[in-house]
Design a protein around this motif. Structure first.
Motif, PDB file in Angstrom:
ATOM      1  N   VAL A   1       0.855  -1.179   0.000  1.00 41.20           N
ATOM      2  CA  VAL A   1       0.000   0.000   0.000  1.00 41.20           C
ATOM      3  C   VAL A   1       0.894   1.233   0.000  1.00 41.20           C
ATOM      4  O   VAL A   1       1.822   1.331   0.801  1.00 41.20           O
ATOM      5  N   PHE A   2       0.594   2.173  -0.887  1.00 46.85           N
ATOM      6  CA  PHE A   2       1.393   3.385  -1.020  1.00 46.85           C
ATOM      7  C   PHE A   2       0.623   4.529  -0.373  1.00 46.85           C
ATOM      8  O   PHE A   2      -0.392   4.996  -0.897  1.00 46.85           O
ATOM      9  N   GLU A   3       1.110   4.949   0.803  1.00 46.39           N
ATOM     10  CA  GLU A   3       0.399   5.906   1.640  1.00 46.39           C
ATOM     11  C   GLU A   3       0.389   7.299   1.030  1.00 46.39           C
ATOM     12  O   GLU A   3       1.320   7.702   0.339  1.00 46.39           O
ATOM     13  N   ASP A   4      -0.664   8.014   1.323  1.00 44.65           N
ATOM     14  CA  ASP A   4      -0.856   9.397   0.872  1.00 44.65           C
ATOM     15  C   ASP A   4      -0.853   9.516  -0.643  1.00 44.65           C
ATOM     16  O   ASP A   4      -0.526  10.556  -1.197  1.00 44.65           O
ATOM     17  N   ASP A   5      -1.197   8.454  -1.324  1.00 43.01           N
ATOM     18  CA  ASP A   5      -1.242   8.452  -2.779  1.00 43.01           C
ATOM     19  C   ASP A   5      -2.661   8.810  -3.217  1.00 43.01           C
ATOM     20  O   ASP A   5      -3.619   8.157  -2.801  1.00 43.01           O
ATOM     21  N   ALA A   6      -2.783   9.836  -4.044  1.00 48.59           N
ATOM     22  CA  ALA A   6      -4.110  10.294  -4.471  1.00 48.59           C
ATOM     23  C   ALA A   6      -4.890   9.196  -5.187  1.00 48.59           C
ATOM     24  O   ALA A   6      -6.114   9.141  -5.112  1.00 48.59           O
ATOM     25  N   GLY A   7      -4.185   8.300  -5.880  1.00 47.66           N
ATOM     26  CA  GLY A   7      -4.854   7.217  -6.596  1.00 47.66           C
ATOM     27  C   GLY A   7      -5.107   5.989  -5.747  1.00 47.66           C
ATOM     28  O   GLY A   7      -5.663   5.006  -6.224  1.00 47.66           O
ATOM     29  N   HIS A   8      -4.713   6.022  -4.463  1.00 46.02           N
ATOM     30  CA  HIS A   8      -4.886   4.883  -3.556  1.00 46.02           C
ATOM     31  C   HIS A   8      -4.323   3.606  -4.195  1.00 46.02           C
ATOM     32  O   HIS A   8      -4.958   2.552  -4.171  1.00 46.02           O
ATOM     33  N   ARG A   9      -3.142   3.728  -4.795  1.00 44.94           N
ATOM     34  CA  ARG A   9      -2.555   2.589  -5.505  1.00 44.94           C
ATOM     35  C   ARG A   9      -2.006   1.544  -4.537  1.00 44.94           C
ATOM     36  O   ARG A   9      -1.521   1.872  -3.460  1.00 44.94           O
ATOM     37  N   SER A  10      -2.094   0.302  -4.966  1.00 46.13           N
ATOM     38  CA  SER A  10      -1.548  -0.822  -4.218  1.00 46.13           C
ATOM     39  C   SER A  10      -1.096  -1.882  -5.225  1.00 46.13           C
ATOM     40  O   SER A  10      -1.521  -1.868  -6.386  1.00 46.13           O
ATOM     41  N   LEU A  11      -0.240  -2.757  -4.770  1.00 48.62           N
ATOM     42  CA  LEU A  11       0.267  -3.842  -5.607  1.00 48.62           C
ATOM     43  C   LEU A  11       0.251  -5.133  -4.809  1.00 48.62           C
ATOM     44  O   LEU A  11       0.441  -5.123  -3.591  1.00 48.62           O
ATOM     45  N   ASP A  12       0.040  -6.244  -5.487  1.00 48.96           N
ATOM     46  CA  ASP A  12       0.110  -7.548  -4.837  1.00 48.96           C
ATOM     47  C   ASP A  12       1.544  -8.036  -4.881  1.00 48.96           C
ATOM     48  O   ASP A  12       2.213  -7.953  -5.919  1.00 48.96           O
TER      49      ASP A  12
ATOM     50  N   VAL B   1      17.276  -3.673  12.919  1.00 50.29           N
ATOM     51  CA  VAL B   1      16.332  -3.419  11.831  1.00 50.29           C
ATOM     52  C   VAL B   1      16.138  -4.704  11.050  1.00 50.29           C
ATOM     53  O   VAL B   1      16.913  -5.651  11.188  1.00 50.29           O
ATOM     54  N   GLU B   2      15.103  -4.733  10.248  1.00 52.22           N
ATOM     55  CA  GLU B   2      14.859  -5.902   9.395  1.00 52.22           C
ATOM     56  C   GLU B   2      15.073  -5.514   7.937  1.00 52.22           C
ATOM     57  O   GLU B   2      14.560  -4.487   7.483  1.00 52.22           O
ATOM     58  N   VAL B   3      15.846  -6.330   7.232  1.00 46.77           N
ATOM     59  CA  VAL B   3      16.011  -6.188   5.797  1.00 46.77           C
ATOM     60  C   VAL B   3      14.973  -7.121   5.178  1.00 46.77           C
ATOM     61  O   VAL B   3      15.011  -8.336   5.377  1.00 46.77           O
ATOM     62  N   VAL B   4      14.021  -6.540   4.471  1.00 47.31           N
ATOM     63  CA  VAL B   4      12.885  -7.280   3.935  1.00 47.31           C
ATOM     64  C   VAL B   4      13.004  -7.336   2.415  1.00 47.31           C
ATOM     65  O   VAL B   4      13.055  -6.296   1.755  1.00 47.31           O
ATOM     66  N   ALA B   5      13.082  -8.546   1.863  1.00 41.67           N
ATOM     67  CA  ALA B   5      13.107  -8.731   0.411  1.00 41.67           C
ATOM     68  C   ALA B   5      11.709  -9.109  -0.044  1.00 41.67           C
ATOM     69  O   ALA B   5      10.981  -9.830   0.645  1.00 41.67           O
ATOM     70  N   PHE B   6      11.337  -8.608  -1.229  1.00 41.33           N
ATOM     71  CA  PHE B   6      10.003  -8.872  -1.737  1.00 41.33           C
ATOM     72  C   PHE B   6      10.014  -8.911  -3.259  1.00 41.33           C
ATOM     73  O   PHE B   6      10.987  -8.492  -3.900  1.00 41.33           O
ATOM     74  N   LYS B   7       8.925  -9.414  -3.811  1.00 43.35           N
ATOM     75  CA  LYS B   7       8.737  -9.385  -5.262  1.00 43.35           C
ATOM     76  C   LYS B   7       7.265  -9.157  -5.543  1.00 43.35           C
ATOM     77  O   LYS B   7       6.400  -9.385  -4.683  1.00 43.35           O
ATOM     78  N   LEU B   8       6.992  -8.707  -6.745  1.00 44.81           N
ATOM     79  CA  LEU B   8       5.606  -8.502  -7.156  1.00 44.81           C
ATOM     80  C   LEU B   8       5.013  -9.808  -7.649  1.00 44.81           C
ATOM     81  O   LEU B   8       5.723 -10.666  -8.164  1.00 44.81           O
ATOM     82  N   LEU B   9       3.717  -9.932  -7.499  1.00 48.07           N
ATOM     83  CA  LEU B   9       2.992 -11.070  -8.049  1.00 48.07           C
ATOM     84  C   LEU B   9       2.175 -10.589  -9.251  1.00 48.07           C
ATOM     85  O   LEU B   9       1.652  -9.469  -9.233  1.00 48.07           O
ATOM     86  N   ALA B  10       2.067 -11.416 -10.242  1.00 45.92           N
ATOM     87  CA  ALA B  10       1.247 -11.077 -11.401  1.00 45.92           C
ATOM     88  C   ALA B  10      -0.205 -11.022 -10.971  1.00 45.92           C
ATOM     89  O   ALA B  10      -0.680 -11.879 -10.228  1.00 45.92           O
ATOM     90  N   THR B  11      -0.905 -10.007 -11.450  1.00 48.54           N
ATOM     91  CA  THR B  11      -2.325  -9.881 -11.099  1.00 48.54           C
ATOM     92  C   THR B  11      -3.140  -9.607 -12.346  1.00 48.54           C
ATOM     93  O   THR B  11      -2.618  -9.219 -13.380  1.00 48.54           O
ATOM     94  N   ASP B  12      -4.432  -9.820 -12.226  1.00 47.16           N
ATOM     95  CA  ASP B  12      -5.349  -9.572 -13.335  1.00 47.16           C
ATOM     96  C   ASP B  12      -6.144  -8.297 -13.118  1.00 47.16           C
ATOM     97  O   ASP B  12      -7.275  -8.193 -13.536  1.00 47.16           O
TER      98      ASP B  12
END
Length: 141
Positions: free
Chosen positions: A71-82, A129-140
């Motif tokens: 979730v991308f905070e304070d984003d006018a488009g309320h964008r999010s990614l899986d 601190v925590e080093v967090v690795a992530f990747k995007l998932l394909a979505t429809d």
């Protein structure tokens, strides 16, 4: 004359509260494969969406492996990614190396430390601190 404490005159409040049977509270299933929320500043949307940003450093914000909603905070488009959190490693900030932080080309650990201390005012130099690795998932979407 007998003296009665105020607590003795008030009914036991716990007798009025209905608690669910042990083990049935829906909020305490840490092993559930539920999608977690990972919050980012809106300025990171493009780097995350393009796959150029694949790690984040977190302080006092525990992360779990598994599916996540970015979730991308304070984003006018309320964008999010899986996405998917693929790795979480704890490190002391004052002992972290470039490799530990998985820094990109041209980045220096000193710059990262200054940035974190700006983002988390009062962050101790020896904070874990925590080093967090992530990747995007394909979505429809």
């Amino acid at each position: 004359m007998s003296i009665t404490s105020p607590a003795a005159r008030v009914p036991n409040l716990l007798s009025w509260v209905r608690l669910p049977p042990l083990g049935l509270d829906p909020f305490f299933f840490p092993d559930a494969n539920a999608r977690r929320v990972v919050r980012f500043n809106k300025r990171y949307f493009d780097p995350v969406a393009s796959g150029t940003k694949t790690t984040t450093i977190r302080y006092d914000d525990p992360m779990a492996l598994g599916p996540a909603l970015f979730v991308f905070e304070d984003d006018a488009g309320h964008r999010s990614l899986d996405g998917l959190v693929t790795d979480v490693v704890s490190r002391r900030l004052d002992q972290m190396t470039d490799d530990d932080a998985r820094l990109g080309p041209g980045m220096r650990i000193e710059d990262l430390r200054r940035g974190l201390q700006s983002h988390y005012p009062g962050l101790p130099e020896d904070a874990v601190v925590e080093v967090v690795a992530f990747k995007l998932l394909a979505t429809d979407r």
